[in-house]
Design a protein around this motif. Structure first.
Motif, PDB file in Angstrom:
ATOM      1  N   VAL A   1     -26.104   5.290 -24.138  1.00  0.00           N
ATOM      2  CA  VAL A   1     -25.144   4.779 -25.125  1.00  0.00           C
ATOM      3  C   VAL A   1     -24.869   3.303 -24.889  1.00  0.00           C
ATOM      4  CG1 VAL A   1     -22.847   5.109 -26.116  1.00  0.00           C
ATOM      5  CG2 VAL A   1     -24.120   7.073 -25.283  1.00  0.00           C
ATOM      6  N   ASP A   2     -24.991   2.846 -23.641  1.00  0.00           N
ATOM      7  CA  ASP A   2     -24.774   1.434 -23.312  1.00  0.00           C
ATOM      8  C   ASP A   2     -25.970   0.560 -23.679  1.00  0.00           C
ATOM      9  OD1 ASP A   2     -22.247   1.910 -22.374  1.00  0.00           O
ATOM     10  OD2 ASP A   2     -22.839   2.078 -20.279  1.00  0.00           O
ATOM     11  N   GLY A   3     -27.021   1.162 -24.265  1.00  0.00           N
ATOM     12  CA  GLY A   3     -28.141   0.359 -24.760  1.00  0.00           C
ATOM     13  C   GLY A   3     -29.385   0.365 -23.898  1.00  0.00           C
TER      14      GLY A   3
ATOM     15  N   VAL B   1     -20.770   4.498 -32.931  1.00  0.00           N
ATOM     16  CA  VAL B   1     -22.051   4.893 -32.358  1.00  0.00           C
ATOM     17  C   VAL B   1     -22.794   5.712 -33.410  1.00  0.00           C
ATOM     18  CG1 VAL B   1     -23.252   6.098 -30.504  1.00  0.00           C
ATOM     19  CG2 VAL B   1     -21.088   4.945 -30.025  1.00  0.00           C
ATOM     20  N   ARG B   2     -23.983   5.272 -33.736  1.00  0.00           N
ATOM     21  CA  ARG B   2     -24.825   5.980 -34.704  1.00  0.00           C
ATOM     22  C   ARG B   2     -25.925   6.686 -33.925  1.00  0.00           C
ATOM     23  NH1 ARG B   2     -28.610   2.960 -39.175  1.00  0.00           N
ATOM     24  NH2 ARG B   2     -29.552   4.814 -40.106  1.00  0.00           N
ATOM     25  N   VAL B   3     -26.148   7.961 -34.234  1.00  0.00           N
ATOM     26  CA  VAL B   3     -27.117   8.778 -33.489  1.00  0.00           C
ATOM     27  C   VAL B   3     -28.170   9.311 -34.456  1.00  0.00           C
ATOM     28  CG1 VAL B   3     -27.444  10.794 -32.019  1.00  0.00           C
ATOM     29  CG2 VAL B   3     -25.346   9.445 -31.816  1.00  0.00           C
ATOM     30  N   SER B   4     -29.433   9.143 -34.095  1.00  0.00           N
ATOM     31  CA  SER B   4     -30.542   9.743 -34.833  1.00  0.00           C
ATOM     32  C   SER B   4     -31.498  10.360 -33.822  1.00  0.00           C
ATOM     33  CB  SER B   4     -31.264   8.698 -35.689  1.00  0.00           C
ATOM     34  OG  SER B   4     -31.803   7.668 -34.885  1.00  0.00           O
ATOM     35  N   PHE B   5     -32.332  11.274 -34.265  1.00  0.00           N
ATOM     36  CA  PHE B   5     -33.191  11.985 -33.321  1.00  0.00           C
ATOM     37  C   PHE B   5     -34.481  12.444 -33.985  1.00  0.00           C
ATOM     38  CE2 PHE B   5     -30.684  15.160 -35.450  1.00  0.00           C
ATOM     39  CZ  PHE B   5     -31.540  16.228 -35.622  1.00  0.00           C
ATOM     40  N   SER B   6     -35.480  12.687 -33.124  1.00  0.00           N
ATOM     41  CA  SER B   6     -36.760  13.267 -33.524  1.00  0.00           C
ATOM     42  C   SER B   6     -37.176  14.235 -32.428  1.00  0.00           C
ATOM     43  CB  SER B   6     -37.833  12.183 -33.700  1.00  0.00           C
ATOM     44  OG  SER B   6     -37.426  11.205 -34.627  1.00  0.00           O
ATOM     45  N   MET B   7     -38.081  15.150 -32.754  1.00  0.00           N
ATOM     46  CA  MET B   7     -38.574  16.094 -31.762  1.00  0.00           C
ATOM     47  C   MET B   7     -40.047  16.349 -32.030  1.00  0.00           C
ATOM     48  SD  MET B   7     -36.990  19.787 -30.650  1.00  0.00           S
ATOM     49  CE  MET B   7     -37.545  20.628 -29.167  1.00  0.00           C
ATOM     50  N   VAL B   8     -40.878  16.111 -31.036  1.00  0.00           N
ATOM     51  CA  VAL B   8     -42.326  16.282 -31.183  1.00  0.00           C
ATOM     52  C   VAL B   8     -42.864  17.055 -29.991  1.00  0.00           C
ATOM     53  CG1 VAL B   8     -42.552  14.134 -32.496  1.00  0.00           C
ATOM     54  CG2 VAL B   8     -42.848  14.100 -30.002  1.00  0.00           C
TER      55      VAL B   8
ATOM     56  N   HIS C   1     -46.335  19.456 -24.207  1.00  0.00           N
ATOM     57  CA  HIS C   1     -45.191  18.694 -23.721  1.00  0.00           C
ATOM     58  C   HIS C   1     -44.192  18.542 -24.868  1.00  0.00           C
ATOM     59  CE1 HIS C   1     -47.813  17.802 -20.398  1.00  0.00           C
ATOM     60  NE2 HIS C   1     -48.623  17.074 -21.150  1.00  0.00           N
ATOM     61  N   SER C   2     -42.970  19.012 -24.679  1.00  0.00           N
ATOM     62  CA  SER C   2     -41.930  18.886 -25.704  1.00  0.00           C
ATOM     63  C   SER C   2     -41.096  17.641 -25.416  1.00  0.00           C
ATOM     64  CB  SER C   2     -41.035  20.132 -25.697  1.00  0.00           C
ATOM     65  OG  SER C   2     -39.900  19.947 -26.513  1.00  0.00           O
ATOM     66  N   VAL C   3     -40.920  16.800 -26.459  1.00  0.00           N
ATOM     67  CA  VAL C   3     -40.218  15.526 -26.287  1.00  0.00           C
ATOM     68  C   VAL C   3     -39.119  15.420 -27.352  1.00  0.00           C
ATOM     69  CG1 VAL C   3     -40.434  13.018 -26.135  1.00  0.00           C
ATOM     70  CG2 VAL C   3     -42.365  14.483 -25.474  1.00  0.00           C
ATOM     71  N   LEU C   4     -37.875  15.333 -26.908  1.00  0.00           N
ATOM     72  CA  LEU C   4     -36.731  15.097 -27.795  1.00  0.00           C
ATOM     73  C   LEU C   4     -36.306  13.648 -27.625  1.00  0.00           C
ATOM     74  CD1 LEU C   4     -34.492  16.144 -29.710  1.00  0.00           C
ATOM     75  CD2 LEU C   4     -33.161  16.713 -27.674  1.00  0.00           C
ATOM     76  N   LEU C   5     -36.386  12.884 -28.720  1.00  0.00           N
ATOM     77  CA  LEU C   5     -36.033  11.466 -28.689  1.00  0.00           C
ATOM     78  C   LEU C   5     -34.714  11.265 -29.429  1.00  0.00           C
ATOM     79  CD1 LEU C   5     -39.398  11.602 -29.653  1.00  0.00           C
ATOM     80  CD2 LEU C   5     -39.176   9.412 -28.505  1.00  0.00           C
ATOM     81  N   VAL C   6     -33.716  10.812 -28.722  1.00  0.00           N
ATOM     82  CA  VAL C   6     -32.385  10.574 -29.301  1.00  0.00           C
ATOM     83  C   VAL C   6     -32.114   9.072 -29.253  1.00  0.00           C
ATOM     84  CG1 VAL C   6     -29.943  11.115 -29.185  1.00  0.00           C
ATOM     85  CG2 VAL C   6     -31.618  12.819 -28.468  1.00  0.00           C
ATOM     86  N   ASN C   7     -31.974   8.465 -30.430  1.00  0.00           N
ATOM     87  CA  ASN C   7     -31.727   7.029 -30.530  1.00  0.00           C
ATOM     88  C   ASN C   7     -30.248   6.778 -30.790  1.00  0.00           C
ATOM     89  OD1 ASN C   7     -34.580   6.247 -30.409  1.00  0.00           O
ATOM     90  ND2 ASN C   7     -34.722   7.204 -32.418  1.00  0.00           N
ATOM     91  N   THR C   8     -29.708   5.781 -30.134  1.00  0.00           N
ATOM     92  CA  THR C   8     -28.303   5.412 -30.333  1.00  0.00           C
ATOM     93  C   THR C   8     -28.216   3.955 -30.754  1.00  0.00           C
ATOM     94  OG1 THR C   8     -27.965   4.740 -28.021  1.00  0.00           O
ATOM     95  CG2 THR C   8     -27.551   7.056 -28.588  1.00  0.00           C
ATOM     96  N   GLU C   9     -27.336   3.690 -31.691  1.00  0.00           N
ATOM     97  CA  GLU C   9     -27.025   2.320 -32.104  1.00  0.00           C
ATOM     98  C   GLU C   9     -25.520   2.140 -31.950  1.00  0.00           C
ATOM     99  OE1 GLU C   9     -28.742   0.327 -35.789  1.00  0.00           O
ATOM    100  OE2 GLU C   9     -26.618   0.470 -36.337  1.00  0.00           O
ATOM    101  N   SER C  10     -25.133   1.406 -30.935  1.00  0.00           N
ATOM    102  CA  SER C  10     -23.719   1.256 -30.594  1.00  0.00           C
ATOM    103  C   SER C  10     -23.224  -0.120 -31.022  1.00  0.00           C
ATOM    104  CB  SER C  10     -23.504   1.435 -29.086  1.00  0.00           C
ATOM    105  OG  SER C  10     -23.989   2.677 -28.655  1.00  0.00           O
TER     106      SER C  10
END
Length: 599
Positions: free
Chosen positions: A219-221, A273-280, A351-360
């Motif tokens: 969250v701190d970037g 804080v804006r949160v977006s995510f993807s999962m591949v 391999h499971s990958v969860l990507l969580v992006n934050t824009e603070s």
């Protein structure tokens, strides 16, 4: 003739007398009517006098009420001026406290980042899963919290060494070599040191407690990666995902992330804080989107962009709550590729990958404005939290993989081998840089692009990133050789440093290169002790900054609550003044005007 005249005169007199009597009767009747009317008039006069007295009393009351209303309006006007002045003072105090809170938050972020740097921007944990019933007869000896001075060695097993049960950092592995060409059996021992070692009794919250600071860093970037590594069936998916009753790192990290989001947004309108995510999943060296219906989307390509590596065409969803992400994770879990092998009935084949992006958006005071009068500026920080459940390494001779499973095993082992090559290259470049004493030497090639896994994780495995590797260990005796290989891999990773991590602010993105800095982790005991002391000092400073921030937040909230109370009291006074105005009737015009003045 005379008699006739007398009679006529008498008749005339009698007629006149009758007329006089009639006139007298009429006068008497009129007199009686006049007397009755006079009596009624007297009553009406008396009633009018009484009504006049009542009206006079009411006028006096109204005059007193108008005077009281005027006095109340004057008092309300004076109190309003006091409230306005106090509200202005409180507003200035709230603004000052907000800026102090922003400074404290910036200090907390800096100290938090410094503590993690001292701990290492690549950290390695080891976790031994509990014994399964099917392996009960094939279990190694597990000795918890035994001190090094106790030299007793089981034929085959693990020993956890720690100064106290909550701070285990060393794991010993024992084995017995029996086939020695007729020579007596020989016991062998390996000792591994890590940032944290968890025995089979460790709970999910014990593990996550050590992981939680990395969520704050995201969250701190910062670019943060948490991944579990180990042979198939060693408990990687349980550590990362957990169960409904015992959630793992992924759901706990999401809860923590949205808790931080809510806390920041509660501190003011400027913070968000804006949160977006993807999962591949990475399956047979192909990147597949797990959030498409049925998981049957096309293979996705990795691209290099200004902010690092990204997945072209992947589904990116916005999230307002942790449940939004968990619902998507359930869909991704259903779409993930699994298969049964001799080692694991539900072996993850990708391999499971969860990507969580934050824009603070983080407010911070203008350093050129010591009076705190200017409005706080806002900087935008872009962070990423990558949660990876790696497919398990496996030996084909033990797993019995054939056909498609054999191809999957080959792809899994290749990508894990490339991951090891990347860490070896990082370590070699670090050693070369240290030998060059800070020169530009040692900027060797890092083979990130040799596999889709390492290329996707390269943002977090380069300079400015933070990574946590959780080594999963099986307690089965037959798995000891594979466990040794896994622990040796973890030791090589632990020897890598990424350099000082830096927050990714808008306009301050990392370059594609970047080497390690600083020395390796194999420092002397004195250096380690000094580092531990620095870490403890920084942790104390971090706690102090957090407490100061909490105090400032409490002061700000109390000031806001007091301001709301003053506003409520002012509204109550306005209502009372208006009521007094209405009760004052037509003579209350001055009071109405006073109430308007109070408004």
């Amino acid at each position: 003739v005379a008699a006739t005249a007398v009679r006529e005169e008498a008749d005339a007199l009698r007629a006149e007398l009758a007329g006089a009597r009639e006139a007298l009767a009429a006068l008497r009747e009129k007199s009686e009517k006049t007397a009755a009317r006079a009596a009624r008039t007297d009553v009406e006069v008396a009633d009018l006098k009484a009504e006049g007295m009542r009206l006079a009393a009411r006028v006096a009351e109204q005059a007193a009420a108008v005077e009281a209303g005027r006095q109340e309006a004057d008092a309300a006007r004076a109190q309003k001026e006091t409230f306005v002045l106090r509200a202005s003072e409180l507003g200035a105090q709230v603004a000052s406290l907000q800026k102090r809170a922003h400074r404290s938050d910036a200090l907390r972020a800096a100290l938090h980042n410094k503590v993690l740097q001292l701990k290492g921007n690549i950290r390695v944990f080891v976790r031994t899963r509990p014994l399964l019933s099917r392996a009960a007869e094939d279990a190694v000896a597990l000795v918890a919290n035994q001190q090094p001075r106790d030299e007793s060695m089981p034929p085959r097993g693990y020993r956890f060494l720690a100064s106290d049960i909550d701070d285990c950092r060393t794991l010993e592995v024992f084995d017995t070599e029996t086939e020695r060409g007729g020579l007596p059996a020989r016991k062998k021992r390996w000792r591994f040191g890590f940032d944290r070692v968890f025995g089979p009794e460790a709970r999910q919250d014990d593990v996550y407690r050590e992981v939680a600071p990395l969520v704050q860093s995201a969250v701190d970037g910062h670019r943060v990666c948490i991944f579990a590594f180990g042979q198939t069936g060693s408990g990687k998916t349980y550590t990362m995902e957990g169960s409904e009753a015992a959630p793992g790192i992924n759901p706990r990290a999401l809860d923590e992330l949205f808790r931080i989001k809510a806390a920041r947004e509660a501190n003011g309108e400027a913070a968000s804080v804006r949160v977006s995510f993807s999962m591949v999943e990475i399956y047979n060296e192909k990147v597949r989107d797990l959030l498409t219906p049925g998981g049957s989307g096309p293979d996705l390509a990795l691209r290099q962009g200004p902010e690092g590596v990204f997945i072209e065409g992947v589904t990116v969803s916005e999230a307002e709550t942790a449940e939004d992400v968990r619902a998507a994770m359930r869909l991704g879990k259903e779409n993930r590729t699994i298969a049964s092998t001799l080692c694991n009935a539900e072996s993850s084949r990708s391999h499971s990958v969860l990507l969580v992006n934050t824009e603070s958006r983080v407010p911070y005071p203008d350093p050129s404005d010591p009076t705190n009068k200017a409005k706080a500026k806002v900087k935008v920080l872009h962070g990423r939290l990558v949660l990876v459940d790696l497919a398990g390494s496996e030996r084909v001779s033990r797993s019995g993989a054939t056909g498609a499973n054999l191809k999957e095993a080959a792809a899994i082992n290749k990508s894990l081998s490339t991951l090891g090559d990347v860490f070896n290259a990082l370590r070699l470049r670090q050693n070369a840089s240290a030998a060059a004493q800070g020169s530009n030497g040692g900027a060797g090639h890092i083979p990130f692009r040799n596999s889709k896994l390492t290329w996707l994780l390269s943002n977090s495995l380069q300079r400015h990133g933070k990574a946590l590797l959780i080594i999963q260990v099986s307690p089965a005796a037959a798995d000891v050789p594979e466990t040794l290989c896994t622990l040796q891999f973890g030791s090589r990773v632990k020897a890598v440093e990424l350099g000082a991590a830096q927050a990714h602010a808008a306009g301050n993105l990392p370059s594609g290169g970047g080497g390690g800095g600083g020395g390796g982790k194999g420092a002397s005991a004195q250096a380690q002790s000094e580092q531990r002391e620095k870490e403890e000092r920084l942790q104390r400073a971090l706690r102090s900054a957090r407490e100061e921030k909490e105090r400032e937040v409490d002061l700000r909230r109390n000031a806001e609550a007091h301001g709301r109370g003053l506003e409520k009291e002012l509204r109550k006074l306005k209502i009372e003044a208006a009521r007094s105005s209405r009760s004052g009737g037509g003579g209350g015009g001055a009071q109405v005007q006073a109430a308007r003045d109070a408004q």
